[in-house]
Design a protein around this motif. Structure first.
Motif, PDB file in Angstrom:
ATOM      1  N   GLU A  50       0.831  -1.144   0.063  1.00  0.00           N
ATOM      2  CA  GLU A  50       0.092   0.156   0.074  1.00  0.00           C
ATOM      3  C   GLU A  50       0.818   1.297  -0.135  1.00  0.00           C
ATOM      4  N   TYR A  56       3.232   6.314   3.857  1.00  0.00           N
ATOM      5  CA  TYR A  56       1.808   6.126   4.266  1.00  0.00           C
ATOM      6  C   TYR A  56       1.107   7.276   5.293  1.00  0.00           C
ATOM      7  N   LYS A 123      -9.626   1.393  -2.128  1.00  0.00           N
ATOM      8  CA  LYS A 123      -9.679   0.908  -0.785  1.00  0.00           C
ATOM      9  C   LYS A 123     -11.055   1.215  -0.316  1.00  0.00           C
ATOM     10  N   TYR A 127      -8.890   3.250   7.099  1.00  0.00           N
ATOM     11  CA  TYR A 127      -8.160   3.426   8.533  1.00  0.00           C
ATOM     12  C   TYR A 127      -8.057   4.708   8.941  1.00  0.00           C
ATOM     13  N   ASP A 130      -6.155   7.316   7.011  1.00  0.00           N
ATOM     14  CA  ASP A 130      -7.078   7.615   5.709  1.00  0.00           C
ATOM     15  C   ASP A 130      -7.894   8.717   5.918  1.00  0.00           C
ATOM     16  N   CYS A 172      -5.106  -3.451   2.790  1.00  0.00           N
ATOM     17  CA  CYS A 172      -4.882  -3.492   4.220  1.00  0.00           C
ATOM     18  C   CYS A 172      -6.230  -3.579   5.063  1.00  0.00           C
ATOM     19  N   MET A 173      -6.792  -2.305   5.491  1.00  0.00           N
ATOM     20  CA  MET A 173      -7.947  -2.210   6.170  1.00  0.00           C
ATOM     21  C   MET A 173      -9.258  -3.083   5.797  1.00  0.00           C
ATOM     22  N   SER A 176      -9.919  -5.851   7.646  1.00  0.00           N
ATOM     23  CA  SER A 176     -10.514  -5.669   9.194  1.00  0.00           C
ATOM     24  C   SER A 176     -12.047  -5.314   9.247  1.00  0.00           C
ATOM     25  N   PHE A 180     -13.614  -0.806  12.338  1.00  0.00           N
ATOM     26  CA  PHE A 180     -13.243  -1.754  13.777  1.00  0.00           C
ATOM     27  C   PHE A 180     -14.658  -1.878  14.467  1.00  0.00           C
ATOM     28  N   ALA A 206      -0.147  -1.378   4.804  1.00  0.00           N
ATOM     29  CA  ALA A 206       0.782  -0.753   5.523  1.00  0.00           C
ATOM     30  C   ALA A 206       0.026  -0.989   6.939  1.00  0.00           C
ATOM     31  N   TRP A 207       0.104  -2.299   7.356  1.00  0.00           N
ATOM     32  CA  TRP A 207      -0.347  -3.046   8.486  1.00  0.00           C
ATOM     33  C   TRP A 207       0.538  -2.645   9.831  1.00  0.00           C
ATOM     34  N   LEU A 208      -0.168  -2.083  10.839  1.00  0.00           N
ATOM     35  CA  LEU A 208       0.577  -1.818  12.082  1.00  0.00           C
ATOM     36  C   LEU A 208       1.215  -2.865  12.807  1.00  0.00           C
TER      37      LEU A 208
HETATM   38  N1  GLN Z   1      -6.191  -2.890  10.171  1.00  0.00           N
HETATM   39  C1  GLN Z   1      -5.075  -2.220   9.845  1.00  0.00           C
HETATM   40  C2  GLN Z   1      -4.084  -2.128  11.094  1.00  0.00           C
HETATM   41  O1  GLN Z   1      -4.309  -1.997  12.242  1.00  0.00           O
HETATM   42  C3  GLN Z   1      -5.195  -1.051   8.870  1.00  0.00           C
HETATM   43  C4  GLN Z   1      -3.915  -0.243   8.628  1.00  0.00           C
HETATM   44  C5  GLN Z   1      -4.237   0.321   7.120  1.00  0.00           C
HETATM   45  O2  GLN Z   1      -5.141   0.256   6.519  1.00  0.00           O
HETATM   46  N2  GLN Z   1      -3.076   0.777   6.549  1.00  0.00           N
HETATM   47  O3  GLN Z   1      -2.752  -2.179  10.718  1.00  0.00           O
END
Ligand code: GLN
Length: 413
Positions: A50, A56, A123, A127, A130, A172-173, A176, A180, A206-208
């Motif tokens: 991403e 990011y 997307k 998140y 964003d 990414c998100m 999820s 959330f 770009a997942w944390l």
């Molecule tokens: N759920 C992802 C996280 O917690 C979301 C991060 C993203 O969309 N870049 O890392």
């Protein structure tokens, strides 16, 4: 009704990068040098994270403005085209998109072997970061598209076929629960993809990492100090590792190249020696992230409890809630306990690594997974040990790098 089973063989390259805002040229140089490390293997698909080149963590519309591009303009488009034309491959890359009417999107390009735009995905689930630059949600929601592949499928008698693979991008998100807030078990993205028969899932991220400062962090200042300490202990700047490449190539013909920047030793099974929230062992994947990602694909996973839900007719009331917008729940339909049984799908997760703002640490661990549609009456544990998911390989959590795998999976036509 006369459906044939075909075996698809693909060579996939996943490139993990640590892009920093304002360092576009340096990032492009590292991206190119990672591609050069694997170009002799002629991958069919090359996947980037991403916002792969831009970085990011943008915090306002003015900050991201100069980085927004039309799909067929700008640095991501240029690099994808060069890679696709040079290697005659498909290239996927996340980038910040300028839409019409002041809209901005978090998008991913799919560029075909000739350097043409095959698909542009926006997307759908956003998140917090964003939202800070007023990113718009994909008006089309989750989507699938057909990816034409020449000569990559064989039937039982060995005849070669051109196929259009049912494919999807998730960013990414998208994996999820919506904002959330949706119930965890609704598995929105994976349910949609199961119901649409998606065979190839490509997820730039770009997942944390769990050491990040987020809206849930009780004491952000001390968490930032903890991140600074971790980087210091690792001998790295606050933005993490760059230019120390992990290269991991394993091909069916026996080719095997494994280079690791820390210690030259790669674990045989993904594992993380450190505590869940500590940022260490950068050449190892983060097991808690792998487990979480796999759980988000519950509808594709073997699980013997489905037989009970199905037999007890528990499904009808669960489905009623969705008013006809879906026909499966956790992979079960009213007709079959497990819709995915005996099917195959390939999942390519391409995450970034490093850190931004001294506060957001990314989890790396990019990898390639195959859902094999087997063991539906045996498995109970929904993590990396579930035998219906084959872990074909992962990079570590913290270094830039590239992983290449030959994958083989079955489709019906
Ligand atoms: N759920 C992802 C996280 O917690 C979301 C991060 C993203 O969309 N870049 O890392």
């Amino acid at each position: 009704m006369g459906l044939k089973r075909l075996t698809v063989n693909l060579r996939i390259a996943v490139i993990q990068l640590n892009p920093q805002i304002g360092q576009l040229e340096e990032t492009v140089v590292r991206a190119r040098s990672l591609v050069r490390r694997v170009e002799r293997y002629r991958p069919d698909i090359v996947v980037f994270p991403e916002f792969a080149l831009s970085g990011y963590s943008f915090h306002s519309r003015p900050e991201i403005s100069a980085h927004l591009c039309r799909p067929q303009e700008g640095p991501a488009w240029e690099l994808c085209r060069q890679i696709s034309q040079g290697l005659s491959c498909i290239t996927v890359m996340g980038y910040p998109e300028r839409g019409d009417d002041q809209q901005a999107y978090n998008s991913a390009l799919v560029v075909d072997e000739e350097g043409k735009l095959a698909f542009n995905y926006r997307k759908s689930f956003l998140y917090d970061t964003d939202e800070e630059w007023q990113c718009a949600e994909n008006p089309a929601g989750f989507q699938t598209f057909e990816l034409p592949l020449k000569g990559k499928a064989r039937d039982r008698s060995g005849d070669v076929h051109d196929v259009k693979l049912r494919s999807a991008i998730g960013i990414c998100m998208d994996l999820s629960p919506y904002k959330f807030e949706a119930p965890f078990h609704e598995c929105e993205f994976s349910t949609f993809q199961l119901e649409h028969g998606t065979e190839l899932l490509i997820v730039p991220m770009a997942w944390l990492h769990s050491s990040s400062v987020t809206r849930d962090t009780a004491d952000p200042a001390s968490q930032k100090a903890e991140i600074a300490n971790s980087m210091d202990r690792l001998g790295l700047p606050l933005h993490g590792s760059q230019n120390q490449f992990q290269v991991d190539v394993e091909l069916r013909d026996g080719t095997c190249v494994k280079e690791c920047p820390d210690d030259g030793i790669l674990p045989s099974a993904p594992s993380d020696a450190g505590a869940a929230s500590s940022y260490s062992d950068l050449s190892r994947p983060d097991n808690s992230n792998l487990n979480y990602w796999i759980m988000r694909f519950m509808p594709f996973l073997a699980c013997k409890w489905r037989e009970n839900w199905f037999a007890e007719k528990a499904l009808k009331p669960m489905l009623a809630k969705f008013k006809g917008s879906r026909f499966t729940y956790l992979g079960s339909s009213l007709k079959v306990p497990w819709l995915f049984e005996n099917k195959n799908a390939l999942l390519v997760l391409c995450n970034r690594c490093g850190a931004e703002d001294g506060a957001t640490v990314y989890a790396g661990s990019s990898g390639i997974f195959k859902f094999n549609g087997q063991h539906g009456d045996e498995e109970t544990i929904l993590d990396t040990t579930n035998r219906s998911v084959e872990l074909l390989g992962n990079l570590g959590k913290g270094h830039e790098g590239v992983i290449v795998r030959d994958v083989s999976f079955e489709i019906e036509r």
